[in-house]
Design a protein around this motif. Structure first.
Motif, PDB file in Angstrom:
ATOM      1  N   GLY A  66       0.817  -1.216   0.000  1.00 52.56           N
ATOM      2  CA  GLY A  66       0.000   0.000   0.000  1.00 52.56           C
ATOM      3  C   GLY A  66       0.848   1.262   0.000  1.00 52.56           C
ATOM      4  N   LYS A  67       1.880   1.290   0.826  1.00 53.53           N
ATOM      5  CA  LYS A  67       2.773   2.460   0.877  1.00 53.53           C
ATOM      6  C   LYS A  67       3.522   2.631  -0.432  1.00 53.53           C
ATOM      7  CE  LYS A  67       1.791   3.686   5.040  1.00 53.53           C
ATOM      8  NZ  LYS A  67       0.979   4.871   5.275  1.00 53.53           N
ATOM      9  N   TYR A  68       3.972   1.524  -1.017  1.00 52.80           N
ATOM     10  CA  TYR A  68       4.650   1.566  -2.307  1.00 52.80           C
ATOM     11  C   TYR A  68       3.711   2.142  -3.370  1.00 52.80           C
ATOM     12  CZ  TYR A  68       6.872  -0.035  -6.612  1.00 52.80           C
ATOM     13  OH  TYR A  68       7.429  -0.090  -7.862  1.00 52.80           O
ATOM     14  N   SER A  69       2.474   1.675  -3.404  1.00 45.41           N
ATOM     15  CA  SER A  69       1.501   2.168  -4.377  1.00 45.41           C
ATOM     16  C   SER A  69       1.268   3.668  -4.216  1.00 45.41           C
ATOM     17  CB  SER A  69       0.177   1.406  -4.250  1.00 45.41           C
ATOM     18  OG  SER A  69       0.339   0.068  -4.663  1.00 45.41           O
ATOM     19  N   GLU A  70       1.208   4.146  -2.975  1.00 49.26           N
ATOM     20  CA  GLU A  70       1.046   5.585  -2.729  1.00 49.26           C
ATOM     21  C   GLU A  70       2.224   6.381  -3.274  1.00 49.26           C
ATOM     22  OE1 GLU A  70       0.048   6.884   1.229  1.00 49.26           O
ATOM     23  OE2 GLU A  70      -1.438   5.296   1.448  1.00 49.26           O
ATOM     24  N   LEU A  71       3.426   5.894  -3.069  1.00 46.92           N
ATOM     25  CA  LEU A  71       4.611   6.588  -3.588  1.00 46.92           C
ATOM     26  C   LEU A  71       4.587   6.637  -5.113  1.00 46.92           C
ATOM     27  CD1 LEU A  71       7.383   5.164  -1.248  1.00 46.92           C
ATOM     28  CD2 LEU A  71       6.645   7.548  -1.394  1.00 46.92           C
ATOM     29  N   ILE A  72       4.224   5.543  -5.744  1.00 45.36           N
ATOM     30  CA  ILE A  72       4.145   5.493  -7.202  1.00 45.36           C
ATOM     31  C   ILE A  72       3.063   6.449  -7.700  1.00 45.36           C
ATOM     32  CG2 ILE A  72       3.601   4.023  -9.187  1.00 45.36           C
ATOM     33  CD1 ILE A  72       6.411   3.563  -7.912  1.00 45.36           C
ATOM     34  N   ALA A  73       1.923   6.484  -7.024  1.00 48.11           N
ATOM     35  CA  ALA A  73       0.830   7.388  -7.415  1.00 48.11           C
ATOM     36  C   ALA A  73       1.269   8.848  -7.315  1.00 48.11           C
ATOM     37  CB  ALA A  73      -0.401   7.135  -6.541  1.00 48.11           C
ATOM     38  N   ARG A  74       1.965   9.197  -6.256  1.00 49.14           N
ATOM     39  CA  ARG A  74       2.455  10.576  -6.113  1.00 49.14           C
ATOM     40  C   ARG A  74       3.435  10.916  -7.225  1.00 49.14           C
ATOM     41  NH1 ARG A  74       4.376  10.506  -0.166  1.00 49.14           N
ATOM     42  NH2 ARG A  74       5.253  12.520  -0.694  1.00 49.14           N
ATOM     43  N   ALA A  75       4.320   9.987  -7.573  1.00 49.06           N
ATOM     44  CA  ALA A  75       5.276  10.219  -8.660  1.00 49.06           C
ATOM     45  C   ALA A  75       4.537  10.403  -9.988  1.00 49.06           C
ATOM     46  CB  ALA A  75       6.267   9.057  -8.750  1.00 49.06           C
ATOM     47  N   ALA A  76       3.499   9.603 -10.236  1.00 52.93           N
ATOM     48  CA  ALA A  76       2.731   9.718 -11.478  1.00 52.93           C
ATOM     49  C   ALA A  76       2.023  11.071 -11.557  1.00 52.93           C
ATOM     50  CB  ALA A  76       1.724   8.567 -11.589  1.00 52.93           C
ATOM     51  N   LEU A  77       1.476  11.532 -10.442  1.00 52.97           N
ATOM     52  CA  LEU A  77       0.838  12.855 -10.431  1.00 52.97           C
ATOM     53  C   LEU A  77       1.853  13.949 -10.759  1.00 52.97           C
ATOM     54  CD1 LEU A  77      -1.532  12.536  -7.353  1.00 52.97           C
ATOM     55  CD2 LEU A  77      -2.243  12.980  -9.716  1.00 52.97           C
ATOM     56  N   MET A  78       3.025  13.893 -10.120  1.00 49.90           N
ATOM     57  CA  MET A  78       4.054  14.903 -10.377  1.00 49.90           C
ATOM     58  C   MET A  78       4.514  14.851 -11.830  1.00 49.90           C
ATOM     59  SD  MET A  78       6.322  15.167  -6.922  1.00 49.90           S
ATOM     60  CE  MET A  78       6.249  13.521  -6.300  1.00 49.90           C
ATOM     61  N   ALA A  79       4.728  13.660 -12.361  1.00 49.48           N
ATOM     62  CA  ALA A  79       5.162  13.517 -13.752  1.00 49.48           C
ATOM     63  C   ALA A  79       4.106  14.030 -14.721  1.00 49.48           C
ATOM     64  CB  ALA A  79       5.503  12.054 -14.055  1.00 49.48           C
ATOM     65  N   SER A  80       2.834  14.035 -14.287  1.00 47.33           N
ATOM     66  CA  SER A  80       1.734  14.509 -15.125  1.00 47.33           C
ATOM     67  C   SER A  80       1.459  15.999 -14.947  1.00 47.33           C
ATOM     68  CB  SER A  80       0.462  13.717 -14.811  1.00 47.33           C
ATOM     69  OG  SER A  80       0.658  12.351 -15.098  1.00 47.33           O
ATOM     70  N   GLY A  81       2.266  16.666 -14.130  1.00 43.65           N
ATOM     71  CA  GLY A  81       2.128  18.109 -13.980  1.00 43.65           C
ATOM     72  C   GLY A  81       1.283  18.584 -12.822  1.00 43.65           C
ATOM     73  N   TRP A  82       0.736  17.656 -12.034  1.00 47.91           N
ATOM     74  CA  TRP A  82      -0.025  18.076 -10.852  1.00 47.91           C
ATOM     75  C   TRP A  82       0.931  18.773  -9.890  1.00 47.91           C
ATOM     76  CZ3 TRP A  82      -5.309  17.368  -9.910  1.00 47.91           C
ATOM     77  CH2 TRP A  82      -5.996  16.701 -10.930  1.00 47.91           C
ATOM     78  N   GLN A  83       0.430  19.770  -9.182  1.00 51.69           N
ATOM     79  CA  GLN A  83       1.270  20.600  -8.327  1.00 51.69           C
ATOM     80  C   GLN A  83       0.945  20.387  -6.854  1.00 51.69           C
ATOM     81  OE1 GLN A  83       0.019  24.287  -9.957  1.00 51.69           O
ATOM     82  NE2 GLN A  83       1.350  24.153 -11.735  1.00 51.69           N
ATOM     83  N   ALA A  84       1.937  20.683  -6.024  1.00 49.41           N
ATOM     84  CA  ALA A  84       1.791  20.608  -4.561  1.00 49.41           C
ATOM     85  C   ALA A  84       1.230  19.257  -4.126  1.00 49.41           C
ATOM     86  CB  ALA A  84       0.931  21.763  -4.035  1.00 49.41           C
ATOM     87  N   VAL A  85       1.709  18.206  -4.730  1.00 53.24           N
ATOM     88  CA  VAL A  85       1.252  16.843  -4.414  1.00 53.24           C
ATOM     89  C   VAL A  85       1.658  16.528  -2.987  1.00 53.24           C
ATOM     90  CG1 VAL A  85       1.472  14.415  -5.019  1.00 53.24           C
ATOM     91  CG2 VAL A  85       1.471  16.144  -6.826  1.00 53.24           C
ATOM     92  N   SER A  86       0.670  16.189  -2.152  1.00 55.17           N
ATOM     93  CA  SER A  86       0.988  15.928  -0.750  1.00 55.17           C
ATOM     94  C   SER A  86       0.162  14.783  -0.194  1.00 55.17           C
ATOM     95  CB  SER A  86       0.771  17.191   0.082  1.00 55.17           C
ATOM     96  OG  SER A  86      -0.568  17.622  -0.016  1.00 55.17           O
TER      97      SER A  86
END
Length: 143
Positions: A9-29
């Protein structure tokens, strides 16, 4: 030592945050308090804050033909649109890299996809961070 389910679950969250950042989403927290969502971020197009629930995808292509994501909270009820705006499903254990999809929260308990019949409900996210895409955006903002 962390339980395997928690580690995944924690790994999936880290990957999801990276995907958001790579897609241009800002202030991902990450939510630091108990919230129905795991992640919040600003939409790169509108600047609006959106919330995301991250789930590890179950691969059921061999027996049912689809990938699935469970849309239930711990109490068994579905996440409502008031709880979270989007789901991010992370498929691990296939190929060299995880694959990531984002889709709207429709308030149901099970999500099946991606499917050609379904249109674009599940949008695959790229994990490849392209510096030049961000350099162009930053140059435009500076003008």
């Amino acid at each position: 030592m962390a339980h395997l389910k928690e580690t995944i679950g924690k790994y999936s969250e880290l990957i999801a945050r990276a995907a958001l950042m790579a897609s241009g989403w800002q202030a991902v927290s990450k939510a630091e308090t108990e919230e129905p969502f795991d992640i919040s971020a600003r939409d790169p197009g509108t600047g609006e804050w959106k919330t995301f629930q991250v789930k590890t995808i179950r691969d059921r292509r061999e027996d049912r033909g689809f990938l699935t994501v469970e849309g239930r909270k711990g109490d068994g009820r579905p996440y409502t649109p008031e709880d979270v705006d989007f789901f991010i499903g992370v498929l691990i254990g296939e190929g060299d890299f995880p694959r990531v999809w984002m889709f709207d929260n429709r308030g149901i308990t099970d999500y099946w996809g991606p499917s050609e019949r379904e249109g674009k409900r599940w949008v695959e996210m790229d994990l490849n961070f392209m510096r030049e895409d961000f350099a162009e955006n930053n140059e435009a903002e500076a003008v």
